[in-house]
Design an enzyme around this catalytic site. Structure first.
Site: not given
Ligand code: NAP
Length: 377
Positions: A171, A266
């Protein structure tokens, strides 16, 4: 036209919730499968996100999620590690492909996304695990839509018929990558870039950074972010050769990535050095204002009408005022001026969980569907 049924892996997280919100009334795709960790598996989606739903009034609260057109609130969350559940959904016509927004270790993600692909379920991913896999395209739909041409080679190399993996980049680079590409496309060679990013807390997922670290503070380090910001543009600008996407060596990029107490959006402060041929400020503005690419030509539903917006006020762009421009998919640029050290400097802003995550993923899926890679369901 019947909508294409899609799955969201990591549907309960920050980015996963953004997928659910953005796909609630999407004209082509309908969420019919949701998966997350074993902590959420077995609950209805409504139960799983109660108390941590992040998306404002439109879909906030159980009733609204439960009542949204797609009925996602009532879907039972599956365990994303259980491919057989996704395969069963695919067989009953509920999951033609998945968006992957999981937060897991890189090796686990790589293995899991490969397993979905091998099972015939295409993966459109937000995760960084496959960004450096040479035959996986890292797409910004306006910049390198031709990198989808690697998909037949990716399938052939793995013996897959229908599955594939496509990812989107970090991002942090979204706000300056399209403006940079627009200048390169017009024949301006960009040699060196210094970029300082001011990144929103939603970029760290939920619950993200501890409030006591973030309130009244700036964190000058985000693990891995500077490397991604410096290297990913080179693959995106690269060429397909011998079944792999080869990175370019220029521009050289030096990045400072900071976490700031902003919820979404950002910002990047950028200085560029051109080669011999240097555009005037007026020429730069003309190029950015007139910039349009394949998503606009194809009129893809998630594509911004104008990918680059210029604000002439001296105090714009600002996250609160500009992050939602054109469905939160446009990049907003301001403070375009000569640079005392390089040639040009400007400030650019993009919405990290929309343009930089779920919205960018949806746009990539629309592009992949328009090019015939996504099955119709
Ligand atoms: P997040 O809020 O921490 O969400 C993580 C997700 O992954 C939740 O649905 C969680 O499920 C699931 N998860 C965690 N541990 C797991 C496991 N052991 N097995 C299966 N599922 C699992 O993270 P996020 O910010 O949404 O980011 C998700 C991805 O997008 C990451 O790779 C991040 O680098 C990428 N990303 C994020 C952004 C941003 O702005 N936030 C931007 C670009 C890319 P539970 O709810 O059940 O724990």
């Amino acid at each position: 036209m019947a909508k294409i049924p899609v799955g969201v892996l990591g549907a309960t997280g920050m980015v996963g919730q953004q997928y659910i919100a953005l796909l609630a009334d999407h004209p082509w795709f309908e969420v019919r499968y949701v998966a997350a960790s074993s902590r959420s598996a077995g609950k209805t989606y409504r139960e799983a996100v109660t108390g941590r739903w992040q998306h404002g009034e439109r879909l906030q609260g159980d009733d609204v999620i439960a009542g949204c057109a797609s009925g996602v609130g009532n879907l039972v969350v599956e365990n994303a590690n259980d491919i057989s559940a996704a395969l069963a959904a695919a067989k009953r016509g509920d999951c033609a492909f998945v968006f992957s927004a999981l937060e897991l270790g890189k090796d686990e993600i790589r293995t899991l996304e490969e397993a979905y692909g091998a099972a015939g379920i295409p993966v459109v991913s937000n995760n960084s695990a496959h960004r450096w896999t040479a035959d996986v395209p890292m797409l910004i739909a306006e910049v390198n839509p031709h990198h989808t041409d690697i998909i037949p080679l990716q399938r052939k190399a793995r013996g897959w018929n229908q599955g594939f993996i496509a990812v989107k980049p970090n991002c942090s680079i979204q706000s300056y990558m399209t403006p940079l590409f627009a200048l390169i496309r017009e024949g301006y060679d960009v040699r060196r870039i210094i970029v300082s990013t001011l990144q929103a807390v939603s970029g760290a997922g939920y619950p993200g950074v501890a409030s006591l670290d973030m309130i009244d503070n700036v964190l000058p380090y985000i693990g891995g972010e500077e490397e991604k910001t410096e290297q990913e543009p080179l693959k995106i600008l690269g060429d397909i050769r011998n079944g792999r996407i080869e990175s370019r060596s220029l521009p050289r990029i030096s990045a400072h990535c900071n976490r700031v107490p902003v919820t979404d959006g950002h910002t990047a402060c950028v200085s560029l050095e051109f080669g011999e041929k240097k555009p005037s400020i007026e020429e730069v503005k003309r190029i950015w204002l007139s910039f349009s690419a394949l998503p606009q030509e194809l009129d893809l539903p998630m594509a911004p009408r104008r990918p680059i917006i210029i604000r002439e006020e001296e105090n714009r762009p600002q996250p609160r005022k500009d992050r939602d421009a054109d469905k939160a998919m446009a990049v907003t640029i301001g403070r375009i001026r000569p640079c005392n050290v390089f040639d040009l400097r400007f400030t650019a802003l993009s919405h990290n969980t929309v343009r930089g995550a779920a919205g960018g993923g949806i746009l990539n899926a629309e592009l992949l569907r328009a090019k015939g890679y996504i099955p119709e369901g």
